[in-house]
Design a protein around this motif. Sequence first.
Motif, PDB file in Angstrom:
ATOM      1  N   LEU A  56      62.164  35.343 -50.480  1.00 46.04           N
ATOM      2  CA  LEU A  56      61.576  34.347 -51.315  1.00 46.04           C
ATOM      3  C   LEU A  56      60.222  34.068 -50.850  1.00 46.04           C
ATOM      4  O   LEU A  56      59.883  33.679 -49.591  1.00 46.04           O
ATOM      5  CB  LEU A  56      62.195  32.919 -51.355  1.00 46.04           C
ATOM      6  CG  LEU A  56      63.668  33.025 -52.207  1.00 46.04           C
ATOM      7  CD1 LEU A  56      64.302  31.734 -52.327  1.00 46.04           C
ATOM      8  CD2 LEU A  56      63.358  33.610 -53.630  1.00 46.04           C
ATOM      9  N   ASP A  57      59.169  33.974 -51.711  1.00 51.93           N
ATOM     10  CA  ASP A  57      57.615  33.437 -51.402  1.00 51.93           C
ATOM     11  C   ASP A  57      57.541  32.225 -52.081  1.00 51.93           C
ATOM     12  O   ASP A  57      56.971  32.062 -53.488  1.00 51.93           O
ATOM     13  CB  ASP A  57      56.690  34.685 -52.002  1.00 51.93           C
ATOM     14  CG  ASP A  57      55.551  34.392 -51.608  1.00 51.93           C
ATOM     15  OD1 ASP A  57      55.152  33.000 -51.386  1.00 51.93           O
ATOM     16  OD2 ASP A  57      54.528  35.025 -51.526  1.00 51.93           O
ATOM     17  N   LEU A  58      58.043  31.277 -51.438  1.00 52.22           N
ATOM     18  CA  LEU A  58      57.751  30.001 -51.922  1.00 52.22           C
ATOM     19  C   LEU A  58      56.280  29.432 -52.227  1.00 52.22           C
ATOM     20  O   LEU A  58      56.130  28.720 -53.333  1.00 52.22           O
ATOM     21  CB  LEU A  58      58.496  29.006 -51.124  1.00 52.22           C
ATOM     22  CG  LEU A  58      59.940  28.996 -50.689  1.00 52.22           C
ATOM     23  CD1 LEU A  58      60.334  27.956 -49.655  1.00 52.22           C
ATOM     24  CD2 LEU A  58      60.659  28.853 -51.805  1.00 52.22           C
ATOM     25  N   GLY A  59      55.432  29.934 -51.773  1.00 57.27           N
ATOM     26  CA  GLY A  59      54.004  29.527 -52.188  1.00 57.27           C
ATOM     27  C   GLY A  59      53.755  30.346 -53.410  1.00 57.27           C
ATOM     28  O   GLY A  59      52.974  29.585 -54.289  1.00 57.27           O
ATOM     29  N   ASP A  64      50.704  22.358 -46.428  1.00 54.11           N
ATOM     30  CA  ASP A  64      49.629  23.215 -46.238  1.00 54.11           C
ATOM     31  C   ASP A  64      49.403  23.955 -47.769  1.00 54.11           C
ATOM     32  O   ASP A  64      48.496  24.389 -48.029  1.00 54.11           O
ATOM     33  CB  ASP A  64      50.269  24.352 -45.087  1.00 54.11           C
ATOM     34  CG  ASP A  64      50.049  23.724 -43.892  1.00 54.11           C
ATOM     35  OD1 ASP A  64      49.511  22.766 -43.665  1.00 54.11           O
ATOM     36  OD2 ASP A  64      50.863  24.346 -43.046  1.00 54.11           O
ATOM     37  N   SER A  65      50.600  24.427 -48.269  1.00 51.91           N
ATOM     38  CA  SER A  65      50.439  24.913 -49.795  1.00 51.91           C
ATOM     39  C   SER A  65      49.607  23.933 -50.601  1.00 51.91           C
ATOM     40  O   SER A  65      48.696  24.486 -51.397  1.00 51.91           O
ATOM     41  CB  SER A  65      52.012  25.098 -50.347  1.00 51.91           C
ATOM     42  OG  SER A  65      51.631  25.761 -51.493  1.00 51.91           O
ATOM     43  N   TYR A  66      49.906  22.726 -50.611  1.00 57.99           N
ATOM     44  CA  TYR A  66      49.461  21.789 -51.441  1.00 57.99           C
ATOM     45  C   TYR A  66      47.827  21.708 -50.982  1.00 57.99           C
ATOM     46  O   TYR A  66      46.933  21.931 -52.091  1.00 57.99           O
ATOM     47  CB  TYR A  66      49.690  20.494 -51.240  1.00 57.99           C
ATOM     48  CG  TYR A  66      49.168  19.032 -51.890  1.00 57.99           C
ATOM     49  CD1 TYR A  66      49.294  18.996 -53.172  1.00 57.99           C
ATOM     50  CD2 TYR A  66      48.577  18.205 -51.126  1.00 57.99           C
ATOM     51  CE1 TYR A  66      48.762  17.859 -53.968  1.00 57.99           C
ATOM     52  CE2 TYR A  66      47.894  17.048 -51.717  1.00 57.99           C
ATOM     53  CZ  TYR A  66      48.064  17.092 -53.244  1.00 57.99           C
ATOM     54  OH  TYR A  66      47.357  16.041 -53.818  1.00 57.99           O
ATOM     55  N   ARG A  67      47.189  21.697 -49.870  1.00 60.39           N
ATOM     56  CA  ARG A  67      46.032  21.802 -49.503  1.00 60.39           C
ATOM     57  C   ARG A  67      45.338  23.146 -50.131  1.00 60.39           C
ATOM     58  O   ARG A  67      44.383  23.178 -50.607  1.00 60.39           O
ATOM     59  CB  ARG A  67      45.916  21.774 -48.077  1.00 60.39           C
ATOM     60  CG  ARG A  67      46.169  20.289 -47.284  1.00 60.39           C
ATOM     61  CD  ARG A  67      46.315  20.445 -45.862  1.00 60.39           C
ATOM     62  NE  ARG A  67      46.332  18.996 -45.183  1.00 60.39           N
ATOM     63  CZ  ARG A  67      46.782  18.947 -44.009  1.00 60.39           C
ATOM     64  NH1 ARG A  67      47.252  19.909 -43.256  1.00 60.39           N
ATOM     65  NH2 ARG A  67      47.047  17.699 -43.464  1.00 60.39           N
ATOM     66  N   LEU A 119      46.200  25.271 -52.576  1.00 60.31           N
ATOM     67  CA  LEU A 119      45.935  25.294 -54.005  1.00 60.31           C
ATOM     68  C   LEU A 119      44.992  24.212 -54.545  1.00 60.31           C
ATOM     69  O   LEU A 119      44.220  24.578 -55.462  1.00 60.31           O
ATOM     70  CB  LEU A 119      47.307  24.965 -54.732  1.00 60.31           C
ATOM     71  CG  LEU A 119      48.534  26.026 -54.608  1.00 60.31           C
ATOM     72  CD1 LEU A 119      49.574  25.822 -55.525  1.00 60.31           C
ATOM     73  CD2 LEU A 119      48.082  27.333 -54.963  1.00 60.31           C
ATOM     74  N   LEU A 120      44.710  23.048 -54.076  1.00 61.72           N
ATOM     75  CA  LEU A 120      43.963  22.083 -54.262  1.00 61.72           C
ATOM     76  C   LEU A 120      42.300  22.857 -54.137  1.00 61.72           C
ATOM     77  O   LEU A 120      41.519  22.625 -54.822  1.00 61.72           O
ATOM     78  CB  LEU A 120      44.163  20.828 -53.593  1.00 61.72           C
ATOM     79  CG  LEU A 120      45.209  19.798 -54.449  1.00 61.72           C
ATOM     80  CD1 LEU A 120      45.058  18.802 -53.447  1.00 61.72           C
ATOM     81  CD2 LEU A 120      44.768  19.584 -55.761  1.00 61.72           C
ATOM     82  N   ARG A 121      42.357  23.302 -52.802  1.00 67.08           N
ATOM     83  CA  ARG A 121      41.028  23.926 -52.361  1.00 67.08           C
ATOM     84  C   ARG A 121      40.404  25.122 -53.298  1.00 67.08           C
ATOM     85  O   ARG A 121      39.368  25.190 -53.832  1.00 67.08           O
ATOM     86  CB  ARG A 121      40.992  24.481 -51.013  1.00 67.08           C
ATOM     87  CG  ARG A 121      41.020  23.473 -50.149  1.00 67.08           C
ATOM     88  CD  ARG A 121      40.822  24.023 -48.520  1.00 67.08           C
ATOM     89  NE  ARG A 121      41.537  24.844 -48.212  1.00 67.08           N
ATOM     90  CZ  ARG A 121      42.818  24.557 -47.486  1.00 67.08           C
ATOM     91  NH1 ARG A 121      42.917  23.189 -47.139  1.00 67.08           N
ATOM     92  NH2 ARG A 121      43.485  25.491 -47.036  1.00 67.08           N
ATOM     93  N   GLU A 122      41.582  25.875 -53.787  1.00 64.57           N
ATOM     94  CA  GLU A 122      41.263  26.829 -54.676  1.00 64.57           C
ATOM     95  C   GLU A 122      40.746  26.611 -55.982  1.00 64.57           C
ATOM     96  O   GLU A 122      39.970  27.143 -56.689  1.00 64.57           O
ATOM     97  CB  GLU A 122      42.475  28.009 -54.674  1.00 64.57           C
ATOM     98  CG  GLU A 122      42.290  29.088 -55.663  1.00 64.57           C
ATOM     99  CD  GLU A 122      43.716  29.880 -55.829  1.00 64.57           C
ATOM    100  OE1 GLU A 122      43.980  30.275 -56.985  1.00 64.57           O
ATOM    101  OE2 GLU A 122      44.348  29.929 -54.818  1.00 64.57           O
ATOM    102  N   ASN A 123      41.627  25.554 -56.405  1.00 66.53           N
ATOM    103  CA  ASN A 123      41.314  25.004 -57.887  1.00 66.53           C
ATOM    104  C   ASN A 123      40.006  24.538 -57.935  1.00 66.53           C
ATOM    105  O   ASN A 123      39.189  24.747 -58.846  1.00 66.53           O
ATOM    106  CB  ASN A 123      42.487  23.781 -58.065  1.00 66.53           C
ATOM    107  CG  ASN A 123      42.178  23.480 -59.612  1.00 66.53           C
ATOM    108  OD1 ASN A 123      42.631  24.453 -60.673  1.00 66.53           O
ATOM    109  ND2 ASN A 123      41.685  22.520 -59.935  1.00 66.53           N
ATOM    110  N   GLN A 124      39.533  23.745 -56.576  1.00 63.54           N
ATOM    111  CA  GLN A 124      38.327  23.092 -56.493  1.00 63.54           C
ATOM    112  C   GLN A 124      37.150  24.138 -56.637  1.00 63.54           C
ATOM    113  O   GLN A 124      36.021  24.055 -57.323  1.00 63.54           O
ATOM    114  CB  GLN A 124      38.052  22.381 -55.550  1.00 63.54           C
ATOM    115  CG  GLN A 124      37.029  21.363 -55.335  1.00 63.54           C
ATOM    116  CD  GLN A 124      36.877  20.653 -54.221  1.00 63.54           C
ATOM    117  OE1 GLN A 124      36.959  21.128 -53.049  1.00 63.54           O
ATOM    118  NE2 GLN A 124      36.598  19.383 -54.266  1.00 63.54           N
TER     119      GLN A 124
END
Length: 400
Positions: free
Chosen positions: A160-163, A349-352, A354-359
Amino acid sequence: MSFSSPQDSSTSSSPSFLLPSSSAPSVTSGAGAGDADAAAAALVPYGWDADWAAAFAPYAAEGLVPGRVVRVDRGQCDVVTPDGLVRADTAFVTPHDPLRVICTGDWAAVEPHGNPRYVRTYLDRRTAFVRSTSSKRSEGQILAANVDHAIVAVSLAVELDLGRIERFLALAWESGAQPLVVLTKADLVPDPVTLAHLVQDVETSAPGVQVLTVSSLTGEGMDVLGAVLGTGTSVLLGISGAGKSTLANALLGAEVMEVQATRDVDGKGRHTTTTRNLLLMPGGGVLIDTPGLRGVGLWDAESGVGQVFSEIEDHAARCRFHDCAHEAEPGCAVLAAVDSGELPERRLDSYRKLLRENQRIVAKTDARLRANIRRDWRIKSAEGRANYEAKRGGRSDRRG
């Protein structure tokens, strides 16, 4: 440019499950109330309802015909209408904005006759599944419109790739649809304890989302999935090799989608589906199958990320500072939850990430945000230089 006639394109080459009832009368300019009611009945299986009818009323007054787009390719689209499946040109609705092009799932206003027939416009979308493209222009690409359920298909044949699941779910929540994770190929995990652990891992990464295990081979879980998707429109998402085409065939009750074997070494497969197709399910509901997605870039999905990581946002509400970055600030409730083991560090870590990418994506289209990011970077750089110089000065004093 010439096309086959609408009559020809609506019959011989199209699967029967695409077509509305042949007994429904066609809708033409000046159709009476009885014709309009019959036309609406023909489109009901595709999701037509009173609200769509009300939105379409101005176009009906112009003599245009309602229809749902079931496939788009090269400037034309297939539209299911009360007349049957017709081929229509999209030249009148091809704007420069890639998010406003005709898309599978759109409700369109089509000319009642002509060769070729043209789509004149489409109704405002209730939901839209959008990802960013891999182009340097960072444009958004719309994958499906007017979707009620976003099915994220994940194969149990590989680790599984949870990210990646979290990334799909962020886009699904942002679209306005209700996400659903379907773990395919459950027959490859015969140990119930192992399967339960895998489901629990996904559930931890998907708060508020139903997680189902299915096997298209044995039929396990397919009745539950069919019941969930029996109303509304569902879009099937996932990478190549996730078992989407096999799953689609099981839901449709026919070998509609071509299936190719996946590689044993990594569970990946070639793209079986090459276009997005809207299909009727025999038990009710509509399914949009999509090609396997190699890249799933976020596109202005901050609220979707927030929903995927709702437990982090709940902790963040208790941080001492309202603008806490959850890095090293005193009184950070998020870091406290990580330290206590309540929040897995992988989730943060995943939250950070995705937020950076979205920004970054949003900043490319938002000049003010881009300026703010540059300003923050300059401030942090200046602070870093000042701290460095202070440390150097302290060392010089000690040497003297």
